[in-house]
Design a protein around this motif. Structure first.
Motif, PDB file in Angstrom:
ATOM      1  N   GLY A  52       0.808  -1.212   0.000  1.00 52.76           N
ATOM      2  CA  GLY A  52       0.000   0.000   0.000  1.00 52.76           C
ATOM      3  C   GLY A  52       0.845   1.268   0.000  1.00 52.76           C
ATOM      4  O   GLY A  52       2.065   1.243   0.174  1.00 52.76           O
ATOM      5  N   ALA A  53       0.164   2.387  -0.188  1.00 56.46           N
ATOM      6  CA  ALA A  53       0.840   3.689  -0.203  1.00 56.46           C
ATOM      7  C   ALA A  53       1.523   3.916   1.136  1.00 56.46           C
ATOM      8  O   ALA A  53       0.989   3.603   2.190  1.00 56.46           O
ATOM      9  CB  ALA A  53      -0.179   4.788  -0.473  1.00 56.46           C
ATOM     10  N   GLY A  54       2.719   4.434   1.078  1.00 48.50           N
ATOM     11  CA  GLY A  54       3.464   4.717   2.300  1.00 48.50           C
ATOM     12  C   GLY A  54       4.279   3.548   2.806  1.00 48.50           C
ATOM     13  O   GLY A  54       5.047   3.686   3.754  1.00 48.50           O
ATOM     14  N   PHE A  55       4.113   2.358   2.197  1.00 48.45           N
ATOM     15  CA  PHE A  55       4.901   1.200   2.630  1.00 48.45           C
ATOM     16  C   PHE A  55       6.325   1.405   2.154  1.00 48.45           C
ATOM     17  O   PHE A  55       6.565   1.720   0.996  1.00 48.45           O
ATOM     18  CB  PHE A  55       4.311  -0.083   2.030  1.00 48.45           C
ATOM     19  N   PRO A  56       7.311   1.247   3.051  1.00 49.16           N
ATOM     20  CA  PRO A  56       8.696   1.524   2.644  1.00 49.16           C
ATOM     21  C   PRO A  56       9.199   0.522   1.609  1.00 49.16           C
ATOM     22  O   PRO A  56       8.806  -0.638   1.604  1.00 49.16           O
ATOM     23  CB  PRO A  56       9.486   1.401   3.946  1.00 49.16           C
ATOM     24  N   SER A  57      10.064   0.988   0.730  1.00 47.09           N
ATOM     25  CA  SER A  57      10.667   0.102  -0.267  1.00 47.09           C
ATOM     26  C   SER A  57      12.126  -0.132   0.121  1.00 47.09           C
ATOM     27  O   SER A  57      12.673   0.541   1.003  1.00 47.09           O
ATOM     28  CB  SER A  57      10.586   0.731  -1.659  1.00 47.09           C
ATOM     29  N   ALA A  58      12.767  -1.063  -0.555  1.00 48.74           N
ATOM     30  CA  ALA A  58      14.179  -1.348  -0.287  1.00 48.74           C
ATOM     31  C   ALA A  58      15.031  -0.114  -0.527  1.00 48.74           C
ATOM     32  O   ALA A  58      16.051   0.096   0.140  1.00 48.74           O
ATOM     33  CB  ALA A  58      14.653  -2.500  -1.162  1.00 48.74           C
ATOM     34  N   ASP A  59      14.624   0.751  -1.474  1.00 54.63           N
ATOM     35  CA  ASP A  59      15.388   1.969  -1.757  1.00 54.63           C
ATOM     36  C   ASP A  59      15.458   2.890  -0.543  1.00 54.63           C
ATOM     37  O   ASP A  59      16.388   3.691  -0.417  1.00 54.63           O
ATOM     38  CB  ASP A  59      14.761   2.728  -2.928  1.00 54.63           C
ATOM     39  N   ASP A  60      14.453   2.799   0.336  1.00 57.56           N
ATOM     40  CA  ASP A  60      14.451   3.645   1.533  1.00 57.56           C
ATOM     41  C   ASP A  60      15.518   3.226   2.535  1.00 57.56           C
ATOM     42  O   ASP A  60      15.897   4.008   3.394  1.00 57.56           O
ATOM     43  CB  ASP A  60      13.079   3.582   2.226  1.00 57.56           C
ATOM     44  N   ARG A 108      17.522   2.605   9.800  1.00 54.37           N
ATOM     45  CA  ARG A 108      17.185   3.962   9.357  1.00 54.37           C
ATOM     46  C   ARG A 108      15.685   4.079   9.161  1.00 54.37           C
ATOM     47  O   ARG A 108      15.033   3.203   8.630  1.00 54.37           O
ATOM     48  CB  ARG A 108      17.898   4.261   8.030  1.00 54.37           C
ATOM     49  N   ARG A 109      15.149   5.199   9.604  1.00 55.66           N
ATOM     50  CA  ARG A 109      13.745   5.477   9.347  1.00 55.66           C
ATOM     51  C   ARG A 109      13.674   6.197   7.988  1.00 55.66           C
ATOM     52  O   ARG A 109      14.471   7.081   7.734  1.00 55.66           O
ATOM     53  CB  ARG A 109      13.163   6.379  10.429  1.00 55.66           C
ATOM     54  N   PRO A 110      12.716   5.834   7.121  1.00 58.27           N
ATOM     55  CA  PRO A 110      12.658   6.423   5.780  1.00 58.27           C
ATOM     56  C   PRO A 110      12.601   7.939   5.791  1.00 58.27           C
ATOM     57  O   PRO A 110      13.200   8.577   4.965  1.00 58.27           O
ATOM     58  CB  PRO A 110      11.388   5.835   5.175  1.00 58.27           C
ATOM     59  N   CYS A 111      11.924   8.539   6.762  1.00 57.24           N
ATOM     60  CA  CYS A 111      11.789   9.994   6.780  1.00 57.24           C
ATOM     61  C   CYS A 111      13.043  10.665   7.332  1.00 57.24           C
ATOM     62  O   CYS A 111      13.166  11.870   7.292  1.00 57.24           O
ATOM     63  CB  CYS A 111      10.564  10.406   7.589  1.00 57.24           C
ATOM     64  N   ALA A 112      14.004   9.893   7.851  1.00 61.08           N
ATOM     65  CA  ALA A 112      15.205  10.484   8.460  1.00 61.08           C
ATOM     66  C   ALA A 112      16.353  10.616   7.462  1.00 61.08           C
ATOM     67  O   ALA A 112      17.470  10.792   7.837  1.00 61.08           O
ATOM     68  CB  ALA A 112      15.651   9.610   9.631  1.00 61.08           C
ATOM     69  N   ARG A 113      16.082  10.550   6.159  1.00 64.67           N
ATOM     70  CA  ARG A 113      17.129  10.648   5.136  1.00 64.67           C
ATOM     71  C   ARG A 113      17.732  11.997   5.074  1.00 64.67           C
ATOM     72  O   ARG A 113      17.270  13.022   5.176  1.00 64.67           O
ATOM     73  CB  ARG A 113      16.589  10.286   3.774  1.00 64.67           C
TER      74      ARG A 113
END
Length: 113
Positions: A52-60, A108-113
């Motif tokens: 679903g939308a917002g689910f993290p991907s490996a790229d994150d 790592r959290r995706p939003c912490a990039r």
């Protein structure tokens, strides 16, 4: 409930001396091996559309330097969450990948990039 097979070894050393007029026959045979029932393969149901939308991907999480160097591995991460599935503590590595870059990417959290 399970079936149990008992194997009886051949009675090659058995000697029987019947009484007069008494006739007895002793026979032995190997039991027929019992084959376990074949299990049908487990079928996995898949839904179309992916995560679903917002689910993290490996790229994150997969650091570009680790990709460049061809690093691969699997980390075990401990994450503590509350009833609303919010982190209550920073995630930590329980079992390392052997690569510091991959371990850092795993927590790592995706939003912490």
């Amino acid at each position: 409930m399970t079936d149990t097979t008992i194997r009886v070894p051949p009675l090659t050393d058995l000697r029987f001396e019947p009484d007069e007029g008494d006739v007895t026959r002793v026979t032995t045979h190997e039991p027929t091996p019992v084959q376990p029932p074949r299990a049908d393969p487990h079928v996995v149901s898949r839904v179309q559309g992916g995560p679903g939308a917002g689910f993290p991907s490996a790229d994150d999480f997969y650091p570009s330097a680790a990709i460049f160097h061809g690093e691969q591995g699997a980390a075990t991460v401990r994450a503590c969450v509350d009833g609303q599935v919010r982190l209550t503590a920073e995630p930590t590595i329980i079992k390392s990948t052997g690569s510091q870059r991959l371990d850092e990417g795993a927590v790592r959290r995706p939003c912490a990039r």
